[in-house]
Design an enzyme around this catalytic site. Structure first.
Site, short mmCIF file in Angstrom:
data_model
loop_
_atom_site.label_atom_id
_atom_site.label_comp_id
_atom_site.label_asym_id
_atom_site.label_seq_id
_atom_site.Cartn_x
_atom_site.Cartn_y
_atom_site.Cartn_z
N ASP A 8 0.80 -1.18 0.14
CA ASP A 8 -0.03 -0.03 0.02
C ASP A 8 0.72 1.31 -0.17
OD1 ASP A 8 0.84 -0.96 2.56
OD2 ASP A 8 -0.41 0.63 3.44
N GLU A 9 0.09 2.61 -0.55
CA GLU A 9 0.66 3.57 -0.31
C GLU A 9 2.20 3.89 -0.90
OE1 GLU A 9 -2.03 5.72 3.11
OE2 GLU A 9 -0.24 4.60 3.75
#
Length: 852
Positions: A536-537
């Site tokens: 993620d991210e």
């Protein structure tokens, strides 16, 4: 913009009593007697998504911060990044993550005893909660040890954060205005006015959580006591031992006695037709002389035991009255999970073992452990000592040779909050405990973003082995490239947390960690079946300046034609690596998105199973349908929506409630209870600013996909992220009782779904909350766990105070002497003074205090 105001004269000569800091004692005196305060000036600016805040220093010591350039610095934690600003002789700058620094320039006029200095800054997007501020600001002087400002060395925000009482401080600076007004005592009172029909004692006893699929009551009661015999086949030896352990505070059941076959008997059994039954299902029957728990498998028997235990009174007794009944039950979902981020802040082994026990009590079966982050690596890996010796600790070390940069309110010492890790032996103990409670532990090593702790640890390893003249060994597990000039900034304000996906050493590192994980599972008698890579991210701009990546892109026939291809390249390699080790792969949804509305093609990841946590249910962002998109694309999906199942969010729209609020302004227990996983779009009730959603398709600007492949919907999972959660007590306040409501929805599909406004739905919630307030909270306390209690509602009307509680079973107490003494509230109070404090209480736990 930075404005500095000196609220006392800045040219006061230094007296003989006032000394420039030159010794550790003087520095300690300055930090102990100088107060540092944070404040929010206003969120309601002309420019949306910005706010102004303040930092104040009141010097009440005999020491002086001298005029001009000096060798002192003040460091503080703030989740909002403040851009580098110089004005009136002070420089305020962002260091990394949430760490900021104040230093003096030649123009600084000094700070002597009795002076107060205030800095007002602007940042984004807004601050409306006390927990947005972090404790443990500190001051450093060259050659001396850092010293904490004493008033900030606490978890009591009242000691270092100015009151947030005005609308300009409590409302978010959103373009169309914040529709979520801060909760008031009077509004809470009105919301809680609805009378709840009380369950009878018998009905309350049988309203176990989670609710069984079928429960048929028979006439009569059964007395369970120590004369009963416990019978279990060898295959259920562990389950029998577990039952005896749980009954120990009441009595111990006897072993089977062939000479006394007429004795009442509690039997555990496996179904003879188990193959035809759903896994984890069970049947429980209670008659006068026989209690039988029959499961499709050992897990089913275990859950039948939980239902039996739920029928017991909270207070142990030598004889227990049980209703005669029959229960036939099975789980709604095979994935009933809880995610726990112990990487941002580490809370220790005991609280994790308690979490496992509570998950088992409420029939949850997947514990997703977030073991690594930018702020910490929490698991000992043999042969890679730097991961924990350096990566598990934060302190004041700008070189990061002994620890990571301090973050999240840890302060300057390695002994500060949030530091620590699981030794290999402790993790094996955790795995055994989970296995004994029929819980699968899903380890997450977050890659390629959120990996700063690992990157810095492997850089330290590289330096150590390079000095030992072992260059090949030094670079074996290196995750970064010295010549990489990539320029990026993550959501959490880091610019160096992305693993270099173009280095073969990065994959050697991943394989080594997975290999060690597998061995730990083997040693625990468990099996590692699923590896969670995070994903993620990952910040835009990662790898743009990497020579290794440019070299990879230049190579023909590898399907990497630009930096945009590097993310799927990384996932493919990890998918292949895990497949070779016989493991499925899991990731957070944004790690598997090719575009905002399109997942990567499932076929390109050569692994038989890829699981995705669909979390980004932010309706106005257009991402609320991703769970369906992934399932339809062939991924196995675990619904993990930020809007309903993120337990790091506040439990009420109030500045005193802990947690971030980016996904939704608040998530209380009722909101968790009413999550409807089989009807995803029915959960779209409000936008982030609080506007009711009446037409989701119109809001998203496109038609909504429907679920075409329900077989890929594995279940649901709660999440707790720990940026603002520094202690075990804070963790349990955020977890419980929301975990219990999660378990209700994960195991039991209610007949009223999806219509939460129906009479049946409201009645179900009222009965659930009554059981919660009168039984389950006390069970939590008996186990040594804390939990959250909603504060009372209160209304002051013509000198009379009326108060009520959110759930039945909660006592309301009041104090007229600022909390020194408490009395039970039983009826409206006529008060002649304004200084009245109220709280709710159950057992040893009370809510936060409210003041009228």
């Amino acid at each position: 913009m930075l404005i500095v105001a000196l609220l006392a004269a800045c040219h006061t000569p230094v007296s003989r009593e006032q000394q420039i800091i030159s010794s550790q004692q003087q520095l300690a005196d300055f930090a102990a007697n100088t107060e540092l305060w944070f404040g929010v000036e206003s969120n309601l600016l002309d420019q949306p998504s910005r706010f102004t805040g303040s930092i104040s220093l009141l010097n009440q010591s005999a020491a002086v911060l001298p005029a001009g350039i000096a060798d002192w610095q003040i460091y503080f934690h703030l989740i909002r990044r403040i851009e580098r600003t110089e004005q009136h002789g002070l420089l305020l700058e962002h260091i990394q993550g949430d760490l900021h620094r104040i230093t003096a320039t030649a123009a600084f006029k000094g700070l002597t005893a009795g002076q107060q200095l205030q800095l007002t800054y602007s940042s984004a997007p807004w601050i409306i909660s006390y927990s947005d501020f972090m404790p443990r600001a500190f001051i450093t002087v060259a050659g001396l040890e850092p010293e904490l400002f004493a008033n900030t060395d606490t978890e009591d925000f009242n000691q270092f954060v100015r009151p947030l009482t005005e609308p300009r401080q409590q409302l978010r600076n959103i373009a169309d205005g914040d529709k979520f007004a801060s909760m008031t005592d009077a509004r809470r009172y009105r919301q809680q006015q609805q009378a709840m029909p009380a369950l009878s004692p018998q009905a309350l006893q049988q309203r176990i959580i989670p609710m069984p699929q079928q429960l048929q009551q028979h006439s009569g009661q059964t007395q369970l006591h120590q004369q009963w015999q416990l019978s279990a086949p060898a295959a259920l030896l562990h389950e029998g031992q577990y039952l005896q352990q749980q009954l120990a505070p009441y009595f111990t059941l006897r072993q089977p006695d062939s000479l006394n076959s007429a004795a009442p008997q509690l039997r555990l059994a496996l179904a003879s037709t188990a193959a035809a039954l759903q896994p984890e299902s069970y049947q429980l029957t209670i008659s006068e002389q026989r209690i039988t728990i029959t499961g499709a498998d050992a897990a089913g028997v275990f859950y039948g035991i939980q239902s039996l235990l739920a029928l017991l009174p909270v207070s142990p007794a030598p004889v227990v009255e049980l209703p005669q009944l029959s229960i036939s039950d099975q789980p709604r979902y095979r994935w009933r999970g809880m995610h726990y981020d112990m990487a941002r802040n580490f809370h220790g082994l005991d609280v994790t073992l308690r979490l496992i026990e509570h998950m088992a009590r409420y029939k949850l079966n997947k514990l997703h452990l977030h073991l690594t982050e930018d702020e910490g690596w929490r698991l000992q890996i043999p042969g890679l000592p730097e991961l924990t010796e350096l990566g598990a600790f934060r302190c004041f070390d700008l070189t990061e040779q002994h620890c990571l940069l301090t973050q999240l309110g840890t302060g300057p010492q390695r002994s500060g909050s949030g530091n620590g890790y699981f030794s290999r032996e402790q993790f094996i103990q955790l795995l055994r405990h989970a296995r004994a409670h029929h819980i699968e532990v899903i380890p997450e090593i977050d890659l390629p973003g959120h990996a700063r702790a690992a990157i810095k640890a492997m850089e330290a390893r590289y330096q150590r082995l390079s000095l030992a003249e072992q260059p090949q060994l030094a670079s074996q597990y290196l995750l970064s490239e010295a010549a990489d000039t990539s320029d990026y900034l993550t959501v959490q304000n880091y610019n160096d947390n992305s693993v270099n996906v173009c280095l073969d050493s990065s994959y050697q590192f991943i394989d080594r960690v997975i290999s060690e994980l597998q061995q730990m599972y083997r040693d625990a008698g468990a099996e590692l079946r699923l590896f969670h890579m995070g994903g993620d991210e990952v910040a835009a701009g990662s790898w743009q300046g990497s020579p290794a990546c440019q070299q990879l892109i230049a190579q023909p026939d590898n399907n990497v034609n630009s930096v945009a291809d590097l993310k799927p390249y990384f996932i493919k390699r990890v998918a292949q690596l895990t497949a070779k080790r016989g493991l499925a792969l899991a990731a957070w949804e944004d790690g598997l998105m090719a575009s905002p509305q399109q997942p990567f093609a499932r076929e390109q990841f050569q692994n038989p199973q890829v699981v995705v946590n669909a979390w980004d249910n932010i309706w106005e962002w257009g991402y609320g349908d991703r769970a369906y998109l992934f399932a339809n694309a062939g991924y196995d999906v675990v619904q993990s929506p930020g809007t309903n199942l993120y337990f790091d969010h506040p439990q009420e729209a109030h500045p005193a409630e802990r947690g971030y609020y980016w996904a939704t302004r608040f998530t209380d227990t009722e909101k968790v209870f009413f999550y409807r996983p089989d009807h995803l779009y029915h959960n779209a009730e409000f936008t982030r600013d609080g506007t009711p959603i009446t037409d989701l398709a119109a809001l998203l600007g496109r038609s909504l996909p429907q679920l075409e492949k329900p077989k890929h919907m594995l279940g649901i999972q709660g999440q707790v992220w720990s940026e603002t959660i520094r202690t075990a007590a804070q963790l349990e306040q955020m977890l419980y009782p929301r975990v219990i409501a999660l378990a209700e929805r994960a195991w039991h599909k209610a007949g009223w779904e999806p219509d939460k406004a129906s009479t049946a739905a409201r009645t179900d919630w009222q009965q659930f909350s009554q059981r919660l307030g009168m039984v389950e909270l006390l069970r939590l306390q008996q186990s040594g766990s804390g939990h959250y209690l909603p504060p009372p509602g209160a209304l002051l009307d013509n000198g009379v105070v009326k108060a009520n509680a959110a759930w039945p079973g909660l006592a309301i107490e009041y104090s007229l002497d600022q909390g020194q003494n408490w009395q039970q509230y039983q009826q409206p109070l006529a008060v002649s003074q304004a200084d009245l404090w109220l709280r709710t209480r159950q057992g040893a736990v009370h809510s936060r205090l409210i003041k009228l």
